[in-house]
Motif scaffolding. Structure first.
Motif, PDB file in Angstrom:
ATOM      1  N   ILE A 181      -2.775 -27.202  -1.133  1.00  0.00           N
ATOM      2  CA  ILE A 181      -2.386 -26.147  -1.791  1.00  0.00           C
ATOM      3  C   ILE A 181      -2.255 -25.002  -0.886  1.00  0.00           C
ATOM      4  O   ILE A 181      -3.316 -24.475  -0.181  1.00  0.00           O
ATOM      5  N   SER A 182      -1.172 -24.368  -0.769  1.00  0.00           N
ATOM      6  CA  SER A 182      -1.096 -22.969   0.198  1.00  0.00           C
ATOM      7  C   SER A 182      -1.439 -21.772  -0.556  1.00  0.00           C
ATOM      8  O   SER A 182      -1.534 -21.661  -1.816  1.00  0.00           O
ATOM      9  N   ILE A 183      -2.118 -20.878   0.392  1.00  0.00           N
ATOM     10  CA  ILE A 183      -2.622 -19.766  -0.248  1.00  0.00           C
ATOM     11  C   ILE A 183      -1.725 -18.518   0.361  1.00  0.00           C
ATOM     12  O   ILE A 183      -1.335 -18.361   1.540  1.00  0.00           O
ATOM     13  N   ARG A 184      -1.285 -17.816  -1.005  1.00  0.00           N
ATOM     14  CA  ARG A 184      -0.437 -16.698  -0.403  1.00  0.00           C
ATOM     15  C   ARG A 184      -0.777 -15.348  -0.565  1.00  0.00           C
ATOM     16  O   ARG A 184      -0.006 -14.473  -0.117  1.00  0.00           O
ATOM     17  N   ASP A 185      -2.086 -15.214  -0.962  1.00  0.00           N
ATOM     18  CA  ASP A 185      -2.583 -13.896  -1.291  1.00  0.00           C
ATOM     19  C   ASP A 185      -3.003 -13.233  -0.015  1.00  0.00           C
ATOM     20  O   ASP A 185      -3.773 -13.685   0.759  1.00  0.00           O
ATOM     21  N   GLU A 186      -2.388 -12.134   0.162  1.00  0.00           N
ATOM     22  CA  GLU A 186      -2.400 -11.236   1.585  1.00  0.00           C
ATOM     23  C   GLU A 186      -3.971 -10.764   1.805  1.00  0.00           C
ATOM     24  O   GLU A 186      -4.301 -10.741   3.088  1.00  0.00           O
ATOM     25  N   THR A 187      -4.642 -10.494   0.853  1.00  0.00           N
ATOM     26  CA  THR A 187      -5.933 -10.177   1.336  1.00  0.00           C
ATOM     27  C   THR A 187      -6.696 -11.212   1.849  1.00  0.00           C
ATOM     28  O   THR A 187      -7.493 -11.028   2.593  1.00  0.00           O
ATOM     29  N   ILE A 188      -6.571 -12.389   0.948  1.00  0.00           N
ATOM     30  CA  ILE A 188      -7.392 -13.711   1.299  1.00  0.00           C
ATOM     31  C   ILE A 188      -7.017 -14.170   2.923  1.00  0.00           C
ATOM     32  O   ILE A 188      -7.853 -14.530   3.824  1.00  0.00           O
ATOM     33  N   LEU A 189      -5.773 -14.209   3.178  1.00  0.00           N
ATOM     34  CA  LEU A 189      -5.203 -14.502   4.482  1.00  0.00           C
ATOM     35  C   LEU A 189      -5.554 -13.487   5.357  1.00  0.00           C
ATOM     36  O   LEU A 189      -5.940 -13.925   6.701  1.00  0.00           O
ATOM     37  N   ALA A 190      -5.929 -12.307   5.040  1.00  0.00           N
ATOM     38  CA  ALA A 190      -6.143 -11.401   5.954  1.00  0.00           C
ATOM     39  C   ALA A 190      -7.693 -11.394   6.744  1.00  0.00           C
ATOM     40  O   ALA A 190      -7.908 -10.930   7.989  1.00  0.00           O
ATOM     41  N   VAL A 191      -8.475 -12.009   6.047  1.00  0.00           N
ATOM     42  CA  VAL A 191      -9.726 -11.951   6.286  1.00  0.00           C
ATOM     43  C   VAL A 191      -9.987 -12.889   7.692  1.00  0.00           C
ATOM     44  O   VAL A 191     -10.721 -12.459   8.716  1.00  0.00           O
ATOM     45  N   ALA A 192      -9.289 -14.110   8.044  1.00  0.00           N
ATOM     46  CA  ALA A 192      -9.286 -14.635   9.252  1.00  0.00           C
ATOM     47  C   ALA A 192      -8.131 -14.514   9.959  1.00  0.00           C
ATOM     48  O   ALA A 192      -8.046 -15.242  11.034  1.00  0.00           O
ATOM     49  N   ASN A 193      -7.229 -13.676   9.648  1.00  0.00           N
ATOM     50  CA  ASN A 193      -5.961 -13.578  10.554  1.00  0.00           C
ATOM     51  C   ASN A 193      -5.535 -12.439  10.699  1.00  0.00           C
ATOM     52  O   ASN A 193      -4.784 -12.081  11.903  1.00  0.00           O
ATOM     53  N   ASN A 194      -6.085 -11.295  10.251  1.00  0.00           N
ATOM     54  CA  ASN A 194      -5.697 -10.128  10.530  1.00  0.00           C
ATOM     55  C   ASN A 194      -6.767  -9.136  11.338  1.00  0.00           C
ATOM     56  O   ASN A 194      -7.905  -9.748  11.477  1.00  0.00           O
ATOM     57  N   ASN A 195      -6.483  -7.884  11.789  1.00  0.00           N
ATOM     58  CA  ASN A 195      -7.274  -7.179  12.550  1.00  0.00           C
ATOM     59  C   ASN A 195      -7.456  -5.831  12.164  1.00  0.00           C
ATOM     60  O   ASN A 195      -6.455  -5.283  11.411  1.00  0.00           O
ATOM     61  N   LEU A 196      -8.681  -5.086  12.241  1.00  0.00           N
ATOM     62  CA  LEU A 196      -8.779  -3.631  12.115  1.00  0.00           C
ATOM     63  C   LEU A 196      -7.998  -2.821  12.842  1.00  0.00           C
ATOM     64  O   LEU A 196      -7.855  -3.320  14.067  1.00  0.00           O
ATOM     65  N   SER A 197      -7.885  -1.764  12.579  1.00  0.00           N
ATOM     66  CA  SER A 197      -7.029  -0.835  13.551  1.00  0.00           C
ATOM     67  C   SER A 197      -7.962  -0.480  14.690  1.00  0.00           C
ATOM     68  O   SER A 197      -9.221  -0.546  14.651  1.00  0.00           O
ATOM     69  N   PRO A 198      -7.351  -0.451  15.947  1.00  0.00           N
ATOM     70  CA  PRO A 198      -8.516   0.105  17.018  1.00  0.00           C
ATOM     71  C   PRO A 198      -9.376   1.407  16.551  1.00  0.00           C
ATOM     72  O   PRO A 198     -10.344   1.194  17.045  1.00  0.00           O
ATOM     73  N   ALA A 199      -8.688   2.309  16.034  1.00  0.00           N
ATOM     74  CA  ALA A 199      -9.646   3.235  15.661  1.00  0.00           C
ATOM     75  C   ALA A 199     -10.746   3.064  14.941  1.00  0.00           C
ATOM     76  O   ALA A 199     -12.024   3.431  14.950  1.00  0.00           O
ATOM     77  N   LEU A 200     -10.459   2.100  13.685  1.00  0.00           N
ATOM     78  CA  LEU A 200     -11.590   1.644  12.845  1.00  0.00           C
ATOM     79  C   LEU A 200     -12.566   0.743  13.387  1.00  0.00           C
ATOM     80  O   LEU A 200     -13.692   0.936  13.233  1.00  0.00           O
TER      81      LEU A 200
END
Length: 426
Positions: A181-200
């Motif tokens: 089952i593929s997951i397409r929800d951007e928020t869930i995918l962001a947990v382990a794949n996205n980054n905070l902004s440098p300032a944050l």
């Protein structure tokens, strides 16, 4: 005729991980603090020292043989690679402190990840509803395991081994005998794949250091009010300054551009999963070190009968520990699903449980109960991640990785057994 003397209330057993109160003769200078620490180490209270030393040695070893190990990209990969296992290991710490074991934590995370994926993809639930349902599933699993152990009296090894086998079947049934089952929800995918902004990233570091400093100073102030010896200001400065320096180095490295093609995609900033693990670490540490519940966990793990005589509801403590363990396993499952962008029958299986247990034990949590901290899971998880990552860079096969990781786990368990024997002899 002699007057009857009322029996004294049994003193709660204190493990090395429990908060200790020093009297007025406690440490008041850096020299006495260092002397007390050396005495504790000689007495068998090694804590996380072996894990810290091992982590330093491994990092130096792999950095010399494979300089790419120290690259910003690999550093970020290390943090995300072990996050799922670390979350599960944090929950296992609560169970291990009682001298129990949960062999089902890996596949419990797989069941919770499957619930998340099905609700997101097949039923169109919002991310927060699906994630909440996954965590509640983990809570229910822990409640059932805890009741069987604490109320029915079945050994935790047998209960969780049965659950280990049963949850494999449940995952297969939920995923219709092997569907991915593929997951397409951007928020869930962001947990382990996205980054905070440098300032944050810098803002979060400043807030973290500020909160840590406030807690340390408040503890010192409370000790003075209770007429206990406070920690030396030099020690506080070292703790706070060390956190600030190490955090600044980490944030600086992670804020560097890691993308091989900046035109296509920019990759910089602290991975989102890092503050997630940090929040779990702070919450778990507070629960164990600053609440009566945590005191009771250590008491039951140190001596369950003495804890019962002192009025502690031992059964409730055991059930609560399993609930926390499986709930954090659910969080680990969510992180794994996010990192893999999908859920399949192998989610939570394979070596997930072994790495999680290894992380807790290698970090310094005792298999005999009564000794350990939540931070042990983080340190041990980083040791395991460094071994897996470094040996992968050197081109070793999975077989060699497993053999080395197992050897490190055996050494950690041996050190724990020997240090406990030394502590008893003293």
């Amino acid at each position: 005729m002699t007057a009857a003397v009322a029996p004294e209330k049994p003193e709660l057993p204190r493990g090395p991980g429990m908060p200790k109160e020093n009297g007025a003769a406690g440490a008041t200078s850096m020299r006495s603090v260092a002397r007390n620490y050396v005495d504790r180490v000689r007495g068998g209270e090694l804590g996380a020292l072996p894990a810290v030393l091992g982590l330093i040695v491994l990092c130096v070893f792999f950095a010399v043989l494979r300089p790419v190990f120290l690259s910003e990209l690999n550093f970020a990969n290390l943090l995300t690679q072990g996050a799922g296992s670390i979350a599960i290991a944090m929950g296992l710490v609560f169970v291990l402190l009682l001298g129990e074991i949960d062999l089902s934590a890996g596949y419990a995370s797989g069941v919770c990840a499957a619930v998340l994926a099905i609700l997101l993809t097949d039923h169109g639930w919002p991310w927060y509803g699906a994630a909440g349902a996954a965590i509640l599933t983990g809570t229910f699993i822990g409640l059932m395991l805890g009741l069987l152990v604490a109320k029915v009296g079945i050994p935790s090894f047998v209960v969780t081994l049965a659950a280990f086998l049963g949850f494999q079947g449940i995952v297969l049934m939920l995923l219709k005998e092997g569907t991915n089952i593929s997951i397409r929800d951007e928020t869930i995918l962001a947990v382990a794949n996205n980054n905070l902004s440098p300032a944050l990233g810098w803002v979060l570091l400043a807030v973290s250091v500020g909160v840590y400093a406030a807690i340390q100073l408040r503890q010192n102030r409370n000790r003075r009010r209770r007429r206990l010896a406070p920690a030396p200001l030099t020690l506080l400065a070292v703790r706070i300054g060390g956190l600030a320096v190490l955090g600044a180095i980490a944030v600086h490295l992670l804020n560097q551009e890691r993308s091989r093609n900046v035109i296509v995609d920019s990759l910089k900033g602290v991975p989102i999963v890092v503050p997630v693990i940090a929040v779990l670490l702070v919450a778990g540490t507070f629960l164990l070190q600053r609440t009566s519940f945590g005191l009771h966990i250590y008491a039951v793990g140190g001596n369950a009968e003495a804890a019962r005589r002192a009025g502690i509801n031992v059964a409730a403590i055991r059930i609560s520990a399993f609930v926390i363990c499986s709930s954090l396993a659910a969080v680990g499952g969510i992180i794994a699903a996010s990192r893999g962008n999908s859920v399949d029958p192998n989610t939570g299986g394979s070596n997930v449980l072994l790495l999680a247990v290894g992380a807790a034990v290698i970090g310094g949590t005792s298999l005999f109960g009564g000794r350990g901290r939540v931070v042990d899971a983080v340190l041990g998880g980083m040791v395991v991640a460094v071994i897996q990552n470094g040996m992968g860079l050197m081109g070793y096969s999975s077989g060699v990785k497993y053999a080395v990781t197992g050897s490190v786990l055996l050494v950690a368990a041996g050190v724990d057994a020997l240090s406990r024997r030394r502590a008893v002899q003293r």
